[in-house]
Design an enzyme around this catalytic site. Structure first.
Site, mmCIF file in Angstrom:
data_model
loop_
_atom_site.group_PDB
_atom_site.id
_atom_site.type_symbol
_atom_site.label_atom_id
_atom_site.label_comp_id
_atom_site.label_asym_id
_atom_site.label_seq_id
_atom_site.Cartn_x
_atom_site.Cartn_y
_atom_site.Cartn_z
ATOM 1 N N GLU A 189 64.139 61.368 53.187
ATOM 2 C CA GLU A 189 63.271 61.892 51.999
ATOM 3 C C GLU A 189 62.050 62.199 52.471
ATOM 4 O O GLU A 189 61.076 62.146 51.490
ATOM 5 C CB GLU A 189 63.400 60.785 50.791
ATOM 6 N N THR A 236 59.666 62.540 56.277
ATOM 7 C CA THR A 236 59.026 61.731 57.295
ATOM 8 C C THR A 236 57.781 61.005 56.950
ATOM 9 O O THR A 236 56.918 61.712 56.108
ATOM 10 C CB THR A 236 59.058 62.385 58.641
ATOM 11 N N GLU A 270 69.211 70.700 57.369
ATOM 12 C CA GLU A 270 70.115 71.629 58.004
ATOM 13 C C GLU A 270 69.932 71.605 59.667
ATOM 14 O O GLU A 270 68.927 70.877 59.960
ATOM 15 C CB GLU A 270 70.050 73.188 57.710
ATOM 16 N N ARG A 296 61.617 59.638 46.049
ATOM 17 C CA ARG A 296 60.724 58.992 46.918
ATOM 18 C C ARG A 296 60.270 57.575 46.596
ATOM 19 O O ARG A 296 60.501 56.617 47.403
ATOM 20 C CB ARG A 296 59.509 59.851 47.448
ATOM 21 N N ILE A 313 70.265 68.607 51.924
ATOM 22 C CA ILE A 313 69.098 69.301 52.225
ATOM 23 C C ILE A 313 68.854 69.775 53.586
ATOM 24 O O ILE A 313 68.993 71.186 53.961
ATOM 25 C CB ILE A 313 67.910 68.434 51.760
ATOM 26 N N GLY A 358 64.399 69.990 59.851
ATOM 27 C CA GLY A 358 64.161 68.598 59.202
ATOM 28 C C GLY A 358 63.486 68.182 57.977
ATOM 29 O O GLY A 358 64.357 68.482 56.939
ATOM 30 N N SER A 359 62.448 68.166 58.080
ATOM 31 C CA SER A 359 61.701 67.639 56.674
ATOM 32 C C SER A 359 60.950 68.935 56.382
ATOM 33 O O SER A 359 60.381 68.846 55.279
ATOM 34 C CB SER A 359 60.475 66.671 57.203
ATOM 35 N N GLU A 404 60.097 40.071 66.663
ATOM 36 C CA GLU A 404 59.390 39.710 67.776
ATOM 37 C C GLU A 404 58.828 38.182 67.630
ATOM 38 O O GLU A 404 59.167 37.318 68.582
ATOM 39 C CB GLU A 404 57.857 40.532 67.761
#
Length: 398
Positions: free
Chosen positions: A375, A377, A132, A252, A130, A136-137, A348
């Site tokens: 999938e 952000t 490119e 998702r 998907i 991004g998203s 931590e």
């Protein structure tokens, strides 16, 4: 009315099989392939064969998928995929992402393919392409083109961050039929990786999930038959690109389940360290009245439980043909935040043991970050949820 939140007994064997693979196959080689990035985990070949046999067992004598019963609700393929992702990511999420035949593209095919395509592509290993270089998203910004040429399409463009891109035998590619129309012209195509014009340009070096390869894939006049287009070939401006977006409604929750598996691994290790240090976790006492690290553990564990319930709901809705776009994004957003929080807190609290390679805690913290990114952000999920809740369109709320 009582609500039973236990998993159906019919999935007991799935839980057992996948957990055994995670414990006895993935965990022992987890560090090995974290250090040997881009080296193919040959130990997974046998697991891929078993997964293929399992899919065949789910089909009837005529080779088609078995029909569900007349029960009022269905616990089906989406829930089963969720359980497998959860258990096996507890072992190693990078190795889970590279099991032959289990690519994200397979979920895309399951989401939008017709019966003939489901049968034809039932045994392929499909990656998903998907993203490119130019976006991004924002999936609507696809610039890879699919141009009709007789009975075929010619695909041209470049895709980045393709999980299993150099290992899968097929890839599901998002491409536009007409860039002037916008998102309505974006379709997905199943492309064999051995198609002339398809090349793997390079493999990325990454922060985490190093056992899984991540590729740049180029398409130069790659010819695919029209029958490989998933969904309708018609450009419907009213529907926009809802057809291809259905893919995310399936994938998702699976990515959320991966996050839940990694989060569970980290919380189990954190619990062990707390108890070893003499800090008892007492659920009968208020969290604020207990040791600070115990109080923090209880908060993280409750966040984990909420993520798991969100994700179960999204998968169950998909199995029962209920629109689940909002719930899919909710599960992904919640689990993505939870896993980064839980793994970082475990590092931590673990101090030197958490930050060194004496345990897998630091690896899980590195692996976790991608589960909040790919999938869609965190920011994209929040935007989708806001649009759904407020009844706004993508043009109204950007």
């Amino acid at each position: 009315m009582a609500i039973n939140l236990e998993l159906p007994k019919s999935f007991d064997s799935t839980v057992e099989r996948t957990h055994l693979a995670a414990e006895h196959l993935f965990r022992p080689i987890s560090r090995k392939y974290d250090k040997a990035e881009h080296e193919y985990p040959v130990e997974l070949d046998e697991l891929g064969k078993l997964a293929k046999q399992s899919r065949s067992a789910d089909k009837g004598a005529d080779g088609t998928a078995k029909k569900s019963t007349d029960a009022p609700t269905v616990n089906g393929a989406n829930l089963r995929a969720l359980i497998a992702a959860h258990e096996m990511s507890w072992g190693d999420v990078g190795l889970f992402l590279t099991i032959p035949g289990q690519g994200l593209g397979n979920a895309a095919i399951a989401a939008v393919a017709n019966e003939e395509q489901l049968e034809r592509f039932g045994d392929v290993w499909a990656a998903m392409a998907i993203t490119e270089p130019s976006f991004g998203s924002d999936s609507a910004a696809v610039s890879t083109t699919a141009t009709a040429d007789g009975d075929d399409y010619l695909i041209n463009g470049e895709k980045i961050f393709v999980t299993a891109g150099s290992r899968a035998d097929h890839v599901v590619v998002w491409a536009t039929l007409d860039r002037s129309v916008g998102r309505a012209a974006i379709k997905s195509f199943v492309v064999p990786m051995d198609t002339e014009g398809v090349t793997v340009a390079r493999l990325e070096h990454k922060l985490g999930i190093k056992a899984s390869d991540t590729a740049v894939v180029r398409f130069e006049n790659a010819r695919v038959p029209r029958e490989n287009l998933l969904g309708s070939p018609e450009i419907d401006t009213k529907k926009a690109f809802g057809g291809v977006m259905q893919t995310f409604d399936n994938t998702r929750p699976v990515v959320a389940a991966m996050a839940i598996g990694v989060g569970r691994a980290a919380l189990e290790e954190l619990r062990r360290m707390l108890e070893e240090a003499g800090h008892t976790i007492d659920y009968d006492q208020p969290a604020a009245a207990q040791h600070a690290s115990v109080s923090e553990f209880i908060r993280l564990e409750s966040d984990w439980e909420a993520s798991w319930l969100h994700t179960l709901r999204a998968a169950w809705m998909a199995d029962n043909k209920q629109p689940n776009s909002t719930e899919a994004s909710m599960s992904k957003a919640k689990a993505g935040r939870m896993v980064t929080d839980a793994t970082n807190k475990a590092v931590e609290v673990g101090a030197t043991a958490g930050y060194s390679e004496t345990s897998l805690l630091e690896k899980w913290a590195r692996d976790a970050k991608i589960l909040d990114i790919f999938e869609g952000t965190q920011q994209i999920q929040q935007l989708i949820i806001a649009r759904r809740v407020l009844g706004k369109s993508s043009s109204d709320l950007k």
